[in-house]
Design a protein around this motif. Structure first.
Motif, short mmCIF file in Angstrom:
data_model
loop_
_atom_site.label_atom_id
_atom_site.label_comp_id
_atom_site.label_asym_id
_atom_site.label_seq_id
_atom_site.Cartn_x
_atom_site.Cartn_y
_atom_site.Cartn_z
N ALA A 230 48.92 41.95 21.99
CA ALA A 230 48.95 42.15 23.43
C ALA A 230 48.52 40.88 24.16
O ALA A 230 49.06 40.54 25.21
N ALA A 231 47.55 40.17 23.59
CA ALA A 231 47.10 38.92 24.20
C ALA A 231 48.25 37.91 24.25
O ALA A 231 48.44 37.21 25.25
N ALA A 232 49.02 37.83 23.17
CA ALA A 232 50.16 36.91 23.15
C ALA A 232 51.21 37.31 24.18
O ALA A 232 51.76 36.46 24.90
N ALA A 273 44.41 43.35 27.09
CA ALA A 273 43.97 41.96 27.27
C ALA A 273 44.10 41.62 28.75
O ALA A 273 45.18 41.26 29.22
N ARG A 274 42.99 41.75 29.47
CA ARG A 274 43.01 41.57 30.92
C ARG A 274 42.58 40.16 31.31
O ARG A 274 42.05 39.41 30.49
N GLY A 275 42.80 39.84 32.58
CA GLY A 275 42.32 38.58 33.13
C GLY A 275 43.00 37.38 32.50
O GLY A 275 44.15 37.43 32.07
N ASP A 276 42.26 36.27 32.49
CA ASP A 276 42.80 35.03 31.92
C ASP A 276 42.64 35.06 30.41
O ASP A 276 41.54 35.24 29.89
N VAL A 277 43.75 34.91 29.70
CA VAL A 277 43.77 35.05 28.25
C VAL A 277 44.40 33.82 27.62
O VAL A 277 45.39 33.28 28.12
N LEU A 278 43.82 33.38 26.53
CA LEU A 278 44.39 32.31 25.73
C LEU A 278 44.68 32.85 24.33
O LEU A 278 43.86 33.58 23.76
N PHE A 279 45.83 32.50 23.78
CA PHE A 279 46.21 32.92 22.44
C PHE A 279 46.67 31.70 21.66
O PHE A 279 47.43 30.87 22.18
N ALA A 280 46.21 31.59 20.43
CA ALA A 280 46.63 30.47 19.57
C ALA A 280 46.94 31.00 18.17
O ALA A 280 46.25 31.89 17.67
N ALA A 281 47.97 30.44 17.57
CA ALA A 281 48.33 30.80 16.20
C ALA A 281 48.84 29.57 15.47
O ALA A 281 49.62 28.79 16.03
N LEU A 307 49.16 29.69 23.91
CA LEU A 307 49.70 30.37 25.08
C LEU A 307 48.56 30.68 26.04
O LEU A 307 47.46 31.02 25.62
N ARG A 308 48.84 30.58 27.34
CA ARG A 308 47.83 30.92 28.34
C ARG A 308 48.43 31.80 29.42
O ARG A 308 49.50 31.51 29.96
N SER A 309 47.73 32.90 29.74
CA SER A 309 48.28 33.88 30.66
C SER A 309 48.29 33.39 32.11
O SER A 309 49.23 33.68 32.85
N SER A 310 47.25 32.68 32.53
CA SER A 310 47.14 32.30 33.94
C SER A 310 48.24 31.35 34.37
O SER A 310 48.68 31.36 35.52
#
Length: 327
Positions: A230-232, A273-281, A307-310
């Protein structure tokens, strides 16, 4: 620059570049044990490497999705505090080796994965199964529904994409529990890509169908993995729905203890996954989206997405590491 801007700048710096080193180190450690047939050893070295690197970050981090509860895991357990303690307070969801069996057998799509979000932003999910449906970005809200039959979801997706149902490919974990789901999807004329493990990677593949060939993810998998996926999707604009499967009193009690008040609730990506989220793989083994770690005589190469949501930014980082001592 005011204080708020300073904090934002610090988050940008920490959560866009320094976190890459966290998944890189875990991926390299696990990759050294690719194909050796020892799942536990590969997972443990990845955990150790990720924990060591996390503790170098200037954050006050709390693991909310980890290797298990405190009495089940010696490191990176749920509730463990990581980082230097000097920096922003953040929630962390992680899987140092997503696809332990995949790595042990040297099969495609093993990853080192992490998601970081503002404090209190990630779903505190119990280690149970979650029913999931996910698609990538570019579609109007509401074209998928976890309670709708597979045929309806696939037909709606095909219509939105402007293609025939036969041009849609669904990703499903190859498990006996999915026999009816697989039959239902095949009855529509859509294609299926069955995966043995790694449902975080399966969901992530929906974010770039042209590259991966995956349009939709269906079926049940781990709830902690659902939060990571979900974060991604939050970072790319994809859609996801999930419902916890609390089919025993023990599971329901564990979920209640973790703050789950409505056991039948359908969670969307933005709920998990709320707000500002960062995902790395970072790729451990070669896959549809990421290359695996390469070991040269004088260097190591890694392939990572951040990846960054904001900002909806997707960074693809192919790194050549010549300082081998850091690993």
């Amino acid at each position: 620059m005011n204080m708020a801007q300073n904090i934002a700048a610090g988050l940008d710096r920490i959560l866009t570049m320094e976190v890459v080193r966290v998944t890189e180190r875990a991926a390299v450690a696990a990759a050294r044990l690719r194909g050796r047939g020892d799942e536990k050893a590969a997972d443990q070295v990845a955990v150790d490497a990720m924990r060591q690197e996390l503790n170098r970050l200037a954050i006050k981090g709390t693991v909310v999705i980890g290797e298990g509860e405190r009495d089940e895991a010696s490191m990176l357990y749920i509730g463990e505090e990581v980082g230097t303690g000097k920096g922003p307070a953040v929630d962390i969801a992680l899987d140092p080796l997503e696809g332990t069996t995949i790595c042990a057998k040297n099969l495609p799509n093993a990853l080192a994965v992490i998601a970081i979000a503002e404090k209190g932003s990630l779903l505190f999910a119990p280690d149970v199964y979650m029913d999931k449906i996910a698609i990538g970005p570019g579609y109007a809200e509401g074209i998928i529904d976890i309670d709708a039959p597979p045929a309806e979801n696939i037909a709606n997706l095909a219509k939105a994409k402007g293609v025939a149902v036969s041009d849609i490919t669904a990703c499903i974990l190859d498990r006996p529990r999915h026999a009816k789901l697989i039959d239902a999807v095949r009855a529509t004329g859509a294609a299926i890509r069955l995966i043995g493990d790694g449902d975080v990677a399966g969901v992530i593949h929906t974010t770039d169908p042209e590259e991966t060939g995956i349009d939709i993810y269906l079926g049940t998998g781990g709830a902690p993995e659902g939060v990571l996926a979900a974060a991604a999707l939050r970072c790319t604009g994809g859609q996801m729905q999930g419902r916890l499967i609390l089919d025993t009193p023990e599971k329901a009690a564990r979920a209640a203890k973790m703050g789950i008040s409505d056991p039948k609730r359908v969670y969307r990506a933005q709920d998990m996954a709320r707000g500002d989220v960062l995902f790395a793989a970072t790729g451990v083994t070669d896959g549809n989206l990421l290359d695996g770690v390469r070991f040269g005589r004088t260097f190591i190469t890694t392939h990572t997405i951040v990846l960054r949501s904001s900002s909806r930014t997707v960074r693809e980082i192919k790194a050549r590491h010549q300082d081998l001592e850091k690993f």
